[in-house]
Design a protein around this motif. Structure first.
Motif, mmCIF file in Angstrom:
data_model
loop_
_atom_site.group_PDB
_atom_site.id
_atom_site.type_symbol
_atom_site.label_atom_id
_atom_site.label_comp_id
_atom_site.label_asym_id
_atom_site.label_seq_id
_atom_site.Cartn_x
_atom_site.Cartn_y
_atom_site.Cartn_z
ATOM 1 N N SER A 10 0.825 -1.194 0.000
ATOM 2 C CA SER A 10 0.000 0.000 0.000
ATOM 3 C C SER A 10 0.863 1.249 0.000
ATOM 4 C CB SER A 10 -0.887 0.004 1.249
ATOM 5 O OG SER A 10 -1.469 1.272 1.439
ATOM 6 N N TYR A 12 0.169 3.751 1.533
ATOM 7 C CA TYR A 12 0.054 4.301 2.880
ATOM 8 C C TYR A 12 1.009 3.630 3.868
ATOM 9 C CZ TYR A 12 -4.055 6.916 1.494
ATOM 10 O OH TYR A 12 -4.901 7.789 0.886
ATOM 11 N N LEU A 54 -12.400 2.230 0.141
ATOM 12 C CA LEU A 54 -11.467 3.191 -0.456
ATOM 13 C C LEU A 54 -12.067 4.591 -0.519
ATOM 14 C CD1 LEU A 54 -9.888 1.103 -3.347
ATOM 15 C CD2 LEU A 54 -8.925 1.617 -1.091
ATOM 16 N N THR A 55 -13.344 4.685 -0.804
ATOM 17 C CA THR A 55 -14.018 5.986 -0.834
ATOM 18 C C THR A 55 -13.933 6.668 0.524
ATOM 19 O OG1 THR A 55 -15.511 5.270 -2.584
ATOM 20 C CG2 THR A 55 -16.235 7.143 -1.233
ATOM 21 N N LYS A 58 -10.196 7.728 1.248
ATOM 22 C CA LYS A 58 -9.806 8.888 0.449
ATOM 23 C C LYS A 58 -10.469 10.165 0.931
ATOM 24 C CE LYS A 58 -8.759 6.207 -3.662
ATOM 25 N NZ LYS A 58 -9.182 5.862 -5.038
ATOM 26 N N ALA A 59 -11.650 10.051 1.516
ATOM 27 C CA ALA A 59 -12.356 11.215 2.058
ATOM 28 C C ALA A 59 -11.927 11.521 3.490
ATOM 29 C CB ALA A 59 -13.866 10.984 1.990
ATOM 30 N N ASP A 60 -10.941 10.752 3.999
ATOM 31 C CA ASP A 60 -10.420 10.931 5.355
ATOM 32 C C ASP A 60 -11.481 10.758 6.442
ATOM 33 O OD1 ASP A 60 -8.232 11.237 7.023
ATOM 34 O OD2 ASP A 60 -8.459 13.412 7.157
#
Length: 62
Positions: A10, A12, A54-55, A58-60
């Motif tokens: 990843s 991250y 994942l959505t 990505k939106a934290d």
């Protein structure tokens, strides 16, 4: 379930070897494992669940 998965680290995951998560593509989803404990297996996620996860990342929101 495929017997040979190609995992990638990843983006991250840290460069120091901590928090190492790897993901592999599955037909209709994704597999996730801990790269420091590869022998313990992986968790498979259907495509809809993986996309929702994942959505949120990505939106934290996670």
């Amino acid at each position: 379930m495929p017997t040979h998965l190609v995992f990638r680290k990843s983006s991250y995951s840290s460069a120091k070897g901590q928090d190492c998560v790897e993901v592999a593509d599955l037909p209709g989803g994704a597999a996730v494992r801990d790269s420091q404990h590869e022998g313990t297996g992986h968790i498979a996620f259907p495509a809809a669940e993986w996309h929702a996860f994942l959505t949120e990342v990505k939106a934290d929101r996670l």
